[in-house]
Design a protein around this motif. Sequence first.
Motif, PDB file in Angstrom:
ATOM      1  N   ILE A  28       0.897  -1.323   0.006  1.00 34.89           N
ATOM      2  CA  ILE A  28       0.250  -0.168  -0.041  1.00 34.89           C
ATOM      3  C   ILE A  28       0.913   1.183   0.038  1.00 34.89           C
ATOM      4  N   PRO A  29       0.695   2.018  -0.960  1.00 34.18           N
ATOM      5  CA  PRO A  29       1.469   3.349  -0.861  1.00 34.18           C
ATOM      6  C   PRO A  29       1.363   4.148   0.504  1.00 34.18           C
ATOM      7  N   GLY A  30       2.547   4.852   0.794  1.00 33.97           N
ATOM      8  CA  GLY A  30       2.679   5.317   1.979  1.00 33.97           C
ATOM      9  C   GLY A  30       1.616   6.671   2.035  1.00 33.97           C
ATOM     10  N   ASP A  31       1.369   7.274   1.019  1.00 31.92           N
ATOM     11  CA  ASP A  31       0.274   8.558   1.005  1.00 31.92           C
ATOM     12  C   ASP A  31      -1.068   8.020   0.916  1.00 31.92           C
ATOM     13  N   ALA A  32      -1.467   6.735   0.969  1.00 26.21           N
ATOM     14  CA  ALA A  32      -2.811   6.484   0.976  1.00 26.21           C
ATOM     15  C   ALA A  32      -3.321   6.901   2.348  1.00 26.21           C
ATOM     16  N   TRP A  33      -4.681   7.421   2.028  1.00 21.29           N
ATOM     17  CA  TRP A  33      -5.422   7.729   3.416  1.00 21.29           C
ATOM     18  C   TRP A  33      -5.974   6.479   4.040  1.00 21.29           C
ATOM     19  N   ILE A  34      -5.819   6.616   5.500  1.00 25.95           N
ATOM     20  CA  ILE A  34      -6.275   5.383   6.269  1.00 25.95           C
ATOM     21  C   ILE A  34      -6.884   5.746   7.535  1.00 25.95           C
ATOM     22  N   ASP A  35      -6.841   7.061   7.840  1.00 29.97           N
ATOM     23  CA  ASP A  35      -7.552   7.513   9.190  1.00 29.97           C
ATOM     24  C   ASP A  35      -7.855   8.945   9.089  1.00 29.97           C
ATOM     25  N   TRP A  36      -8.468   9.132  10.285  1.00 33.03           N
ATOM     26  CA  TRP A  36      -8.618  10.806  10.336  1.00 33.03           C
ATOM     27  C   TRP A  36      -8.203  11.066  11.673  1.00 33.03           C
ATOM     28  N   ASP A  37      -7.696  12.237  11.949  1.00 31.04           N
ATOM     29  CA  ASP A  37      -7.286  12.947  13.268  1.00 31.04           C
ATOM     30  C   ASP A  37      -8.290  13.882  13.627  1.00 31.04           C
ATOM     31  N   PRO A  38      -8.953  13.658  14.722  1.00 32.16           N
ATOM     32  CA  PRO A  38     -10.257  14.598  14.894  1.00 32.16           C
ATOM     33  C   PRO A  38      -9.413  15.782  15.688  1.00 32.16           C
ATOM     34  N   GLU A  39      -8.478  15.622  16.275  1.00 29.46           N
ATOM     35  CA  GLU A  39      -7.805  16.970  16.982  1.00 29.46           C
ATOM     36  C   GLU A  39      -7.240  18.019  15.923  1.00 29.46           C
ATOM     37  N   GLU A  40      -6.259  17.331  15.226  1.00 27.01           N
ATOM     38  CA  GLU A  40      -5.876  18.289  14.024  1.00 27.01           C
ATOM     39  C   GLU A  40      -6.491  18.381  12.914  1.00 27.01           C
ATOM     40  N   GLN A  41      -7.901  17.788  12.600  1.00 31.20           N
ATOM     41  CA  GLN A  41      -8.756  17.957  11.659  1.00 31.20           C
ATOM     42  C   GLN A  41      -8.011  17.579  10.239  1.00 31.20           C
ATOM     43  N   ARG A  42      -7.344  16.517  10.601  1.00 32.80           N
ATOM     44  CA  ARG A  42      -6.686  16.136   9.034  1.00 32.80           C
ATOM     45  C   ARG A  42      -6.750  14.713   8.830  1.00 32.80           C
ATOM     46  N   ILE A  43      -6.342  14.383   7.516  1.00 27.99           N
ATOM     47  CA  ILE A  43      -6.527  12.954   6.955  1.00 27.99           C
ATOM     48  C   ILE A  43      -5.103  12.507   7.603  1.00 27.99           C
ATOM     49  N   LEU A  71     -16.089  13.973   1.643  1.00 31.51           N
ATOM     50  CA  LEU A  71     -16.922  14.104   2.977  1.00 31.51           C
ATOM     51  C   LEU A  71     -17.632  13.032   3.517  1.00 31.51           C
ATOM     52  N   PRO A  72     -18.321  12.294   3.017  1.00 33.02           N
ATOM     53  CA  PRO A  72     -19.048  11.019   3.588  1.00 33.02           C
ATOM     54  C   PRO A  72     -17.757  10.168   4.310  1.00 33.02           C
ATOM     55  N   TRP A  73     -16.448  10.140   3.671  1.00 29.45           N
ATOM     56  CA  TRP A  73     -15.535   9.249   4.174  1.00 29.45           C
ATOM     57  C   TRP A  73     -15.099   9.886   5.537  1.00 29.45           C
ATOM     58  N   ILE A  74     -14.905  11.108   5.711  1.00 32.74           N
ATOM     59  CA  ILE A  74     -14.453  11.814   6.789  1.00 32.74           C
ATOM     60  C   ILE A  74     -15.604  11.629   7.873  1.00 32.74           C
ATOM     61  N   LEU A  75     -16.840  12.006   7.516  1.00 35.14           N
ATOM     62  CA  LEU A  75     -17.696  11.893   8.419  1.00 35.14           C
ATOM     63  C   LEU A  75     -18.077  10.549   9.134  1.00 35.14           C
ATOM     64  N   SER A  76     -17.701   9.445   8.469  1.00 33.07           N
ATOM     65  CA  SER A  76     -17.806   7.968   8.741  1.00 33.07           C
ATOM     66  C   SER A  76     -16.929   8.090   9.985  1.00 33.07           C
ATOM     67  N   PHE A  77     -15.820   8.752  10.034  1.00 38.06           N
ATOM     68  CA  PHE A  77     -14.745   8.493  10.984  1.00 38.06           C
ATOM     69  C   PHE A  77     -15.132   9.379  12.379  1.00 38.06           C
ATOM     70  N   ALA A  78     -15.672  10.643  11.893  1.00 37.58           N
ATOM     71  CA  ALA A  78     -16.245  11.537  12.941  1.00 37.58           C
ATOM     72  C   ALA A  78     -17.431  10.873  13.826  1.00 37.58           C
ATOM     73  N   ARG A  79     -18.390  10.347  13.165  1.00 38.57           N
ATOM     74  CA  ARG A  79     -19.419   9.488  13.687  1.00 38.57           C
ATOM     75  C   ARG A  79     -19.148   8.373  14.848  1.00 38.57           C
ATOM     76  N   ALA A  80     -17.864   7.951  14.723  1.00 35.78           N
ATOM     77  CA  ALA A  80     -17.324   6.886  15.340  1.00 35.78           C
ATOM     78  C   ALA A  80     -16.160   7.307  16.357  1.00 35.78           C
ATOM     79  N   ALA A  93      -9.481  19.847   5.587  1.00 32.90           N
ATOM     80  CA  ALA A  93      -9.406  18.622   4.819  1.00 32.90           C
ATOM     81  C   ALA A  93     -10.042  18.923   3.357  1.00 32.90           C
ATOM     82  N   LEU A  94     -11.303  19.495   3.393  1.00 30.41           N
ATOM     83  CA  LEU A  94     -12.036  19.341   2.088  1.00 30.41           C
ATOM     84  C   LEU A  94     -11.858  20.766   1.139  1.00 30.41           C
ATOM     85  N   GLY A  95     -10.868  21.683   2.018  1.00 34.55           N
ATOM     86  CA  GLY A  95     -10.664  22.754   1.266  1.00 34.55           C
ATOM     87  C   GLY A  95      -9.937  22.840  -0.032  1.00 34.55           C
TER      88      GLY A  95
END
Length: 843
Positions: A471-486, A529-538, A657-659
């Motif tokens: 898996i490439p190192g720059d692939a997204w795998i998680d969400w940081d709620p404190e820093e609000q970044r992928i 957005l739907p992907w980030i929201l899924s992490f935020a709701r968990a 993240a979305l900007g």
Amino acid sequence: MAPRSYIPLAALALIAGAIATVLIIGEQRGADTDASNRGEPGDPAERRGALVDEIIFTDESDPGRLTALIEHGSHHLFTQGIDSATIFRQAQDSEQVDHFLSHGTAIELTLNPAAFEDEQRLNPFREPRIREALNRLIDRRHVAEELFGGLAVPRYLPINTAFPDYARLAETARSLELKYRHDPERAEATIAETMEARGAERREGRWYYADEPVTLTVLIRTEDNRERVGDYIANLMEDLGFTVERLYRTAEEASRIWMTGDPAAGRWHIYTGAWVSTVINRDIGDNFNYYYTPRGRPDPLWQAYEPTEAFSEAAERLERRDYTSVGERQELMEEGLTLAMENSARIWLADQLSVWPHAADLEVAGDLAGGLSGSQLWPFTLRFSDRVGGRVVAATPSMLTEPWNHVAGSNWIFDRMILRGLTDSAVLPDPFTGLYWPQRLDSAEVTVTEDAPVNRTLDWVSLETAETIEIPGDAWIDWDPEEQRILTVDDRHEDGLTARSRVVLHYEDDYLERRWHDGSQVSVADVVLPWILSFARADEDSPLFDPSHLPEFEVYQRNFRGWRITDTDPLTVEVYSDQVYPDAENLVAARIPAAQPWHVVNLGIQAERRGELAFSSSKADRMDVEWLNLVSGPSLEVLRGYLRAAAEAEQVPFEQALGEWLREGEAAERYRALDTWQQERGHFWVDDGPFYLHSVRPVEGSIVLRRYPDHPDPADKWLRFTDPRIPELEIDGPLLVEHGEDLELTVRITYAGEPYPDEEIETARFLLFDRDDRLALKGESEPDGDGQWRIRVPAEALETLGTGANSMELAVTSRSVALPAFATHAFATLPAGGPEADSQEEE
């Protein structure tokens, strides 16, 4: 009792319903003369999007009125499958009514296996042996032929008899069906033995425990033939000596008892359940995990399940697709079926044939599993046979049953059916095979590890294998709620990460040039957005946290290994996962990220963060607020306030993240478009399908969909899926065969009287059973040209059958239709020399 001079309530309902329908339709005619029912002759290929101009959905809870409504021309179709043989005959006898059949509804008994809190009350279904014995007690042929009037076929196993896995597992399936066939004497003996072992005793034909009658509560659904099933089961239990209490309840009333109530409270023992598959499921391996283990659902009943260690392990491996060959999967499936019957937390009774009546001049692609309400192609194929355009009036037993929102809105099948008309998915399932076809994708590349048994059928997907998938190192795998970044794989896994599968999604060239129904342009932010929201709701620390979302999220995280957007011209996405599927096309479908209009979803995000609305029913109840509804009710005024605030601030959710994925000025454009839309339509539902939501009138009981003229596809794109080519079988052969002779059978496989092309037949497998129903031989039929196939059983194989009655069973699967076709030929084997030889020996 009402005086005889009164008009019956059913007649009053018919009159009132007809008046309401006329008023609704008349109002629509006055509002838009172009959306008339007349339509115009024309070429569907010259039209974009839908083939009709307008669909009006009206409430109609009485299917018995449907044939008359269609014959009178006030309605064209019904969005619920009918299980009434009487209504089916009415449809067959009417020149104005046509119909099609679907096979995805399963009827079963859900049993309560919990230990009751009141120790003085015995729960017989705590014992697996008693649950297992019920399989032999019940006459499934009686259920199918008498209770369902022939609109059902007997079912024993947790696999639908109309799906591909049943044909693949035919040998094991038939063996188990014969093992658990109707044998009430054996069932009663097993139940009595087990009850006595638990300390119960039978006095004067009645069971007692702790000097109290053993009472069973049967929870019976009242809306359909399950009421007859419930009474039949209750009678059987009374005949065995149990005292029976019958609870007749509707869906909503019953759900609070059997699904969300505590099973240990002992309020019920047996529930008359039913499950609907909206599409043909080509891999039912996860059925064992879903129906028999606590991992299946978070509801209290599921948490009472106690599968054996072997069953739990097999179920979990099948759910994870933890096997390295087709043969290993087959062995796991066979083990799962055997252990499921021993467990029998559910007693499967029948696969219902649902009848879908519609006007004779109307055509539509119904799904062979889910019928009309489950079909994802109905919006693209609904049309009048002699014209383009026009108005369709659809009767539905329920709509707006629960609030609509994109995140966790209504999951009722009739709401979902309407919503499918508003949505344009990236891929769509073939209604006859269950394989997925591209809709907004150009192509897809699938790579799996060498130990993953995946096949490809359709050319739009490529399939390769690799020893390992890094898996490439720059692939997204998680969400940081404190820093609000992928977070990337490099952020989380310094030593790297591998996966069992990689899917590369190549979207259409102009995917990001498309427009939502409110006129705003699609952007990458709608996908992110739907992907980030899924992490935020968990996230328990987030104001968007929702405990009811956790089980789904945990299943997702168990297999997800990252994704990334590699290009935007055209949009190209890579997705990595440890979960695989037998079909590459369906593996692609499972990996496609959701796309939702971010500006609409943001209004719900802001309202939930501030405690005024909630996306899910569970969170709304917990917070004591409104369940977010984009189309009606008190939510609308709340959303208008958040729209004004969002527009003033040009607000973007998770902006850091979305900007980077927004066009210049996109936020302002989106909110302007949404404001205009909701002022004109009175609701906030924005989508991108072949129809848009024109109006919602909850009080009048109507929803109006109108054709979206800017849909990108030609209207005839999916018309090839309106006629399923289900094979029809006929076996010819001798009824008597002497020892020393070969058995030769001729099989004719046709469709609509024409030979079925040999190249479209996937398998034509036969099973030979002896007089004791033991499997004696299995093999493949051989093509003989022009739709004819041959079965040959050599004389030495027939010798092993002995003398007496035998049966040859044939299962045929087609590459064009997943529904297997079955046929049986009965014959008898005789000693050499025939009956005369027998009589000479006897003398």
